[in-house]
Design a protein around this motif. Structure first.
Motif, PDB file in Angstrom:
ATOM      1  N   PRO A 151      72.352  20.165  30.709  1.00 57.64           N
ATOM      2  CA  PRO A 151      72.044  20.928  31.930  1.00 57.64           C
ATOM      3  C   PRO A 151      71.514  20.086  33.081  1.00 57.64           C
ATOM      4  O   PRO A 151      71.774  20.402  34.235  1.00 57.64           O
ATOM      5  CB  PRO A 151      71.010  21.963  31.478  1.00 57.64           C
ATOM      6  N   VAL A 152      70.808  19.008  32.813  1.00 61.92           N
ATOM      7  CA  VAL A 152      70.263  18.209  33.914  1.00 61.92           C
ATOM      8  C   VAL A 152      71.394  17.592  34.730  1.00 61.92           C
ATOM      9  O   VAL A 152      71.395  17.649  35.959  1.00 61.92           O
ATOM     10  CB  VAL A 152      69.303  17.123  33.393  1.00 61.92           C
ATOM     11  N   TRP A 153      72.390  17.024  34.060  1.00 64.59           N
ATOM     12  CA  TRP A 153      73.497  16.399  34.789  1.00 64.59           C
ATOM     13  C   TRP A 153      74.376  17.438  35.457  1.00 64.59           C
ATOM     14  O   TRP A 153      74.912  17.225  36.539  1.00 64.59           O
ATOM     15  CB  TRP A 153      74.299  15.485  33.871  1.00 64.59           C
ATOM     16  N   PHE A 154      74.503  18.614  34.858  1.00 68.08           N
ATOM     17  CA  PHE A 154      75.245  19.698  35.485  1.00 68.08           C
ATOM     18  C   PHE A 154      74.525  20.143  36.759  1.00 68.08           C
ATOM     19  O   PHE A 154      75.152  20.398  37.782  1.00 68.08           O
ATOM     20  CB  PHE A 154      75.384  20.857  34.503  1.00 68.08           C
ATOM     21  N   ASP A 155      73.203  20.195  36.711  1.00 67.39           N
ATOM     22  CA  ASP A 155      72.396  20.558  37.876  1.00 67.39           C
ATOM     23  C   ASP A 155      72.576  19.546  39.006  1.00 67.39           C
ATOM     24  O   ASP A 155      72.710  19.914  40.163  1.00 67.39           O
ATOM     25  CB  ASP A 155      70.924  20.652  37.476  1.00 67.39           C
ATOM     26  N   ASN A 160      75.349  20.023  49.015  1.00 67.76           N
ATOM     27  CA  ASN A 160      75.472  18.691  49.608  1.00 67.76           C
ATOM     28  C   ASN A 160      74.157  17.915  49.531  1.00 67.76           C
ATOM     29  O   ASN A 160      73.808  17.167  50.431  1.00 67.76           O
ATOM     30  CB  ASN A 160      75.985  18.770  51.053  1.00 67.76           C
ATOM     31  N   ARG A 161      73.405  18.155  48.440  1.00 69.60           N
ATOM     32  CA  ARG A 161      72.156  17.430  48.201  1.00 69.60           C
ATOM     33  C   ARG A 161      72.428  16.372  47.161  1.00 69.60           C
ATOM     34  O   ARG A 161      73.019  16.644  46.117  1.00 69.60           O
ATOM     35  CB  ARG A 161      71.064  18.364  47.672  1.00 69.60           C
ATOM     36  N   ARG A 162      71.982  15.185  47.444  1.00 70.83           N
ATOM     37  CA  ARG A 162      72.163  14.086  46.492  1.00 70.83           C
ATOM     38  C   ARG A 162      70.829  13.799  45.825  1.00 70.83           C
ATOM     39  O   ARG A 162      69.837  13.554  46.499  1.00 70.83           O
ATOM     40  CB  ARG A 162      72.686  12.860  47.208  1.00 70.83           C
TER      41      ARG A 162
END
Length: 62
Positions: free
Chosen positions: A28-32, A41-43
């Motif tokens: 879930p962290v990488w999916f988030d 559009n947040r990096r």
């Protein structure tokens, strides 16, 4: 339209006003991180593990 999004231990929660949906994905962290980039559009500057980069490459995302 998504109003908020956050990650919990078992998935990513998307809020549409008062309604919330949890997407249960293997990591879930990488999916988030991916959703933040695509939807808002947040990096988020994190070190992306090689297995994630390989998956993105296979999917044609990078």
């Amino acid at each position: 339209m998504v109003s908020r999004m956050w990650t919990e231990h078992d998935g990513t929660v998307l809020a549409y006003g008062d309604t919330q949906y949890k997407l249960r994905v293997p990591r879930p962290v990488w999916f988030d991180v991916m959703l933040n980039h695509v939807a808002f559009n947040r990096r988020i500057d994190l070190v992306v593990p090689p297995f994630v980069q390989a998956g993105w490459h296979r999917a044609g995302l990078i």
